[in-house]
Design an enzyme around this catalytic site. Structure first.
Site, PDB file in Angstrom:
ATOM      1  CG  ASP A   7      -6.059   0.756   2.484  1.00  0.00           C
ATOM      2  OD1 ASP A   7      -6.204  -0.330   1.887  1.00  0.00           O
ATOM      3  OD2 ASP A   7      -6.615   1.808   2.132  1.00  0.00           O
ATOM      4  CG  ASP A 129      -6.440   4.049  -8.475  1.00  0.00           C
ATOM      5  OD1 ASP A 129      -7.191   3.089  -8.222  1.00  0.00           O
ATOM      6  OD2 ASP A 129      -5.291   4.141  -8.032  1.00  0.00           O
TER       7      ASP A 129
END
Length: 245
Positions: A7, A129
């Site tokens: 990330d 998600d």
């Protein structure tokens, strides 16, 4: 398949706890060197999340991602902040193999479905998600987990199956960044219900036993971020557990 992930916020390798930008750990690592290490250890696919872009699409780290793609031979999957077709096509043009689309699939499904038709189902991975509520419903969150979505995982899969949905990344938000192990029941359930989809599991991986458990659950791939960054195990060890198909 083992899918090592990094990330990025403003060019730095970071990890967020449960998607919270206020709970950030920064690693003093070069993104390129980290990904090269994963490539050298045998990864067949790499995953990059542009967290700066996810928060503010005007600040997407496209130039950095382009330089990483140029330097690496391994296919790269990229997500974070893709809101328009121009942004999607730009990533594909710089050599990204697959673009991850999250919130937009919930908010503007017709638009995203048109991209499946135009670019093909191999070019796009849906990121779902999920928050699992007390009734066991898999509610898909939107906007970087900062607001609820309202649609269930099943309804989105049904909607996108009409345009040939092939790749989906599913994260149980309650597990992400926690190293508490993956929600294998979730992956078992969805891979049994929708065997035609390549499911990528994400969230909570801490040990090689977790990797093995996800493999046994029927998922097609596993995204591993934090566990690799803090040296819980190596990519090589994970691939030994779950050889590339």
């Amino acid at each position: 398949m083992i899918i090592p992930a990094i990330d990025l916020i403003e060019g730095q390798v970071v990890r967020l706890y449960q998607g919270d930008y206020n709970q950030k750990t920064t690693f003093n690592l070069s993104p390129l060197e980290q990904l090269q290490s994963y490539q050298e250890q045998g990864a067949d696919l790499l995953h990059i999340v542009d967290l700066t872009g996810a928060k503010d699409p005007m600040k997407r780290q496209t130039q950095l991602i382009a330089s990483l793609v140029r330097e690496l031979d391994t296919p790269i999957q990229v997500g974070g902040g893709v809101r328009t077709e121009a942004q999607l096509s730009e990533l594909l043009e710089i050599g990204v193999s697959r673009v991850v689309i999250g919130s937009l699939a919930v908010k503007e499904p017709e638009l995203v479905k048109s991209w499946f038709v135009k670019y093909g189902s191999d070019a796009i991975c849906l990121a779902l998600d999920v928050n699992i509520n007390d009734q066991g419903e898999k509610i898909v969150a939107v906007s970087g987990w900062q607001s609820g979505g309202g649609k269930t995982l099943e309804s989105l899969v049904a909607e996108f199956s009409t345009v040939g949905l092939k790749h989906a990344l599913v994260t149980d938000i309650s597990r992400d960044g926690t190293l508490k192990g993956a929600n294998t029941e979730l992956y078992q359930e969805i891979s049994t219900a929708y065997p035609e989809i390549n499911w990528q599991a994400s969230g909570g991986i801490a040990t090689l036993a977790d990797v093995n458990a996800v493999k046994e659950s029927g998922a097609n791939g596993i995204i591993i971020g934090k566990a690799l960054l803090i040296n819980q195990f190596t990519v090589e060890e994970a691939i030994t557990c779950w050889p590339n198909a």
